[in-house]
Design an enzyme around this catalytic site. Structure first.
Site, PDB file in Angstrom:
ATOM      1  N   LYS A 177       0.851  -1.181   0.000  1.00  0.00           N
ATOM      2  CA  LYS A 177       0.000   0.000   0.000  1.00  0.00           C
ATOM      3  C   LYS A 177       0.891   1.237   0.000  1.00  0.00           C
ATOM      4  O   LYS A 177       1.745   1.404   0.878  1.00  0.00           O
ATOM      5  CB  LYS A 177      -0.869  -0.031   1.265  1.00  0.00           C
ATOM      6  CG  LYS A 177      -2.312   0.347   1.012  1.00  0.00           C
ATOM      7  CD  LYS A 177      -3.143   0.081   2.247  1.00  0.00           C
ATOM      8  CE  LYS A 177      -4.412   0.880   2.216  1.00  0.00           C
ATOM      9  NZ  LYS A 177      -5.151   0.761   3.469  1.00  0.00           N
TER      10      LYS A 177
HETATM   11  O1  G3P Z   1      -7.842   1.549   5.396  1.00  0.00           O
HETATM   12  C1  G3P Z   1      -8.225   2.697   4.728  1.00  0.00           C
HETATM   13  C2  G3P Z   1      -9.612   3.209   5.070  1.00  0.00           C
HETATM   14  O2  G3P Z   1     -10.550   2.193   4.906  1.00  0.00           O
HETATM   15  C3  G3P Z   1      -9.715   3.968   6.365  1.00  0.00           C
HETATM   16  O3  G3P Z   1     -11.035   4.190   6.762  1.00  0.00           O
HETATM   17  O4  G3P Z   1     -12.712   4.909   8.431  1.00  0.00           O
HETATM   18  O5  G3P Z   1     -10.280   5.453   8.812  1.00  0.00           O
HETATM   19  O6  G3P Z   1     -11.575   6.640   7.057  1.00  0.00           O
HETATM   20  P1  G3P Z   1     -11.405   5.365   7.829  1.00  0.00           P
END
Ligand code: G3P
Length: 221
Positions: free
Chosen positions: A83
């Site tokens: 990533k």
């Molecule tokens: O892993 C990346 C993403 O899914 C993060 O989500 O909820 O932290 O914006 P969030």
């Protein structure tokens, strides 16, 4: 659309994988930090459970540093996907890793515009991760971003796959599927929410009650 679990928690990953709910896992530094475990050790444990893509994020911000980290991470398991942030250095690394023999797959993350996604795809990324919830949080249209990216990729026959990320609730997942996202990566709680419906629970209870009322027993009782 297939589901990934957005988590670094081994118990959640095991339950989702063994429950047949997911095709892979995505992690990020925040999720890994929460677990308080050695990063590479944790990835090895996850790779022992999940036979599918496991996204592991680099922490360096320079192309040189990210490349070194990526190669070390990729050595942990053939299922590891690197990533990378959608920065100039991140895309440079995506290009380098795609050209290796065998190629190292990448998931370009923190995508907030369709053109970031197109640049990542052209650099050789295997996946892009548009963040739906975080755009919604600032009053912009997260699902509109997923729609635009899917349409651009389709229009130009790009093989790069779209992972709808930062998914906060079941409607985000449904809309991402309708828009043609290849994957949605979900926190465990949201994944569980997708499965549940009160009428399913009530239906099971009623079937059992009718069976018992007729004086029947289950065959394996
Ligand atoms: O892993 C990346 C993403 O899914 C993060 O989500 O909820 O932290 O914006 P969030």
């Amino acid at each position: 659309m297939q589901f990934f679990l957005d988590s670094a928690n081994v118990a959640e990953i095991q339950a989702a994988w063994e429950g047949g709910l997911i095709a892979g896992v995505t992690t990020n530094p925040s999720l890994v930090a929460k677990e308080g475990k050695d990063f590479h050790g944790l990835l090895k444990v996850i790779a022992g459970i999940v036979d599918g893509p496991i996204s592991a994020e680099v922490l360096d911000t320079t192309a040189e540093g990210m490349t070194i980290e990526a190669r070390l991470l990729a050595r942990l398991s053939p299922n590891i996907v690197i990533k990378l942030p959608v920065t100039a250095d991140g895309l440079r690394v995506a290009r380098t890793l795609a050209a290796e023999t065998p190629p190292i797959r990448t998931n370009v993350t923190l995508v907030f515009t369709p053109m970031q996604a197109l640049l990542a795809a052209r650099a050789g990324a295997s996946y892009v991760s548009p963040f739906v919830g975080r755009l919604d949080d600032i009053g912009q249209d997260g699902l509109g971003l997923v729609d635009d990216i899917c349409r651009v990729f389709e229009r130009h026959s790009l093989s790069c796959q779209v992972i709808a990320a930062s998914i906060r609730h079941p409607v985000h997942a449904l809309k991402a599927a309708l828009l043609g996202a290849h994957f949605a990566t979900l926190p465990y709680a949201v994944l569980r929410q997708l499965l549940r419906h009160p009428l399913t629970d009530a239906g099971i209870e009623k079937f059992m009650a009718d069976w018992r009322a007729a004086g029947r027993h289950t065959e394996n009782a």
